[in-house]
Scaffold this active site. Sequence first.
Site, PDB file in Angstrom:
ATOM      1  N   MET A   1       1.184  -8.340   2.304  1.00 22.91           N
ATOM      2  CA  MET A   1       1.183  -8.011   3.608  1.00 22.91           C
ATOM      3  C   MET A   1       1.795  -6.655   4.153  1.00 22.91           C
ATOM      4  O   MET A   1       1.434  -5.785   4.986  1.00 22.91           O
ATOM      5  CB  MET A   1       1.561  -9.212   4.342  1.00 22.91           C
ATOM      6  CG  MET A   1       0.719 -10.535   4.129  1.00 22.91           C
ATOM      7  SD  MET A   1      -0.644 -10.279   5.047  1.00 22.91           S
ATOM      8  CE  MET A   1      -0.463 -10.946   6.615  1.00 22.91           C
ATOM      9  N   GLU A   2       2.968  -6.718   3.638  1.00 23.86           N
ATOM     10  CA  GLU A   2       3.943  -5.650   4.219  1.00 23.86           C
ATOM     11  C   GLU A   2       3.379  -4.145   3.599  1.00 23.86           C
ATOM     12  O   GLU A   2       3.304  -3.236   4.189  1.00 23.86           O
ATOM     13  CB  GLU A   2       5.388  -5.669   3.612  1.00 23.86           C
ATOM     14  CG  GLU A   2       6.560  -4.575   3.489  1.00 23.86           C
ATOM     15  CD  GLU A   2       6.351  -3.951   5.175  1.00 23.86           C
ATOM     16  OE1 GLU A   2       6.453  -2.643   5.012  1.00 23.86           O
ATOM     17  OE2 GLU A   2       6.084  -4.595   6.056  1.00 23.86           O
ATOM     18  N   PHE A   3       2.913  -4.261   2.244  1.00 21.49           N
ATOM     19  CA  PHE A   3       2.071  -3.048   1.582  1.00 21.49           C
ATOM     20  C   PHE A   3       0.931  -2.504   2.574  1.00 21.49           C
ATOM     21  O   PHE A   3       0.664  -1.251   2.400  1.00 21.49           O
ATOM     22  CB  PHE A   3       1.720  -3.636   0.060  1.00 21.49           C
ATOM     23  CG  PHE A   3       0.944  -2.481  -0.453  1.00 21.49           C
ATOM     24  CD1 PHE A   3       1.648  -1.394  -1.021  1.00 21.49           C
ATOM     25  CD2 PHE A   3      -0.466  -2.150  -0.644  1.00 21.49           C
ATOM     26  CE1 PHE A   3       0.944  -0.363  -1.835  1.00 21.49           C
ATOM     27  CE2 PHE A   3      -1.169  -1.164  -1.192  1.00 21.49           C
ATOM     28  CZ  PHE A   3      -0.301  -0.541  -1.968  1.00 21.49           C
TER      29      PHE A   3
END
Length: 385
Positions: free
Chosen positions: A233-235
């Site tokens: 998700m952060e990627f």
Amino acid sequence: MNIERLKTAFANYKESSLFGRYIHLEHIEPLLKSLSDTIEVTVIGRSENNAPIYMTRLGNGKKKLLYWSQMHGNESTTTKAVFDFINTLIAADNEISSTVLENCSLYIIPILNPDGAKAYTRLNYNSVDLNRDAQDLTQKESVVLKKVIDELQPDFAFNLHGQRTIFSAGETNASAIVSFLSAAGDQERSISPSRKIAMEVIAEMNTILQQCIPDSVGRYDDGFNINCTGDTMEFRGIPTVLFEAGHYPTDYDREKTRALIYYSLISSALYLASNTVTGDQFEAYFTIPENEKCFYDIIIREVLLEGEIVDIGVQYEEKLIENEVKFIPKVAEIGNLEKKFGHREIFGKKRAIRYYNDVVEIVREVVLPKITLDFEIFSLELSKS
């Protein structure tokens, strides 16, 4: 947000039908059926063993918030808190509900891994850890979650988990009762704009929790693993907070921890609903101590074993036996445990012990009445570490 208001709200809106550690579809489907008269409840897919995966939708605001719980089937505390949260939001008589629902649309998957929840296991029906399947997408549950994320494009996500009793808030005698993580999106663990936003929200929740559990909030390790959902998700640049519901002293049913997760869900939703969160206040995140593994459930200190004074660390293993979660005490470490802590500690006063029967009797002295301990399968491998 005033902590006393949160305590009052929890008392008013707690879902009384959910209790303890064993929570699965049979517990929540009646609740979802009842809620379907008030909010949108849909089946968004099926598990590997063909169990339905549900999602609820509340609110009509512009900010899209996505929540999922029980990705690991035996991590049920956040699921209880999710229904307390929903009960609060559907009530028309409180400021929390009006503020959040006017500004946010909330999408909540209460149990992503229904097969694991039924079996009370971390893994799914095929013995796969769904939180290590974000890239390969080998499991139906992983595909369901990715489809929701792709179609929804959430502005913020909440990845809701539970953690073992071993964790401390730093190298201290303070249990990590609640832990948070803003996951890294690369090997360098870069502090990206989306991470800053997640960190700012975590800092706000920590401010609330310090009012009731000072020094017992932890920061989970942010080592990068692209196969993990939060890291993926952060990627992708989606601000994501991972929750870890931990151990409140003596609370093996995790009902007190449940309340703390509720406070966190409410305070974070209100913060997002009431503010344009830019991440400018992210630095307070780093004042939260990192989690360490400093605890055993019980430490028996200074007993004489085979001519040597040692400490014995006992850890409970949770097992589902005849539809009841039982806590099986197992000797985890023997030696000098001076730098470890026990949620319960017994001072052996250099008493000589003789393996199985003596250790069983010592542990019996301190177990809590509400904990079901199965001594018949108490593992006692008493070789020194």
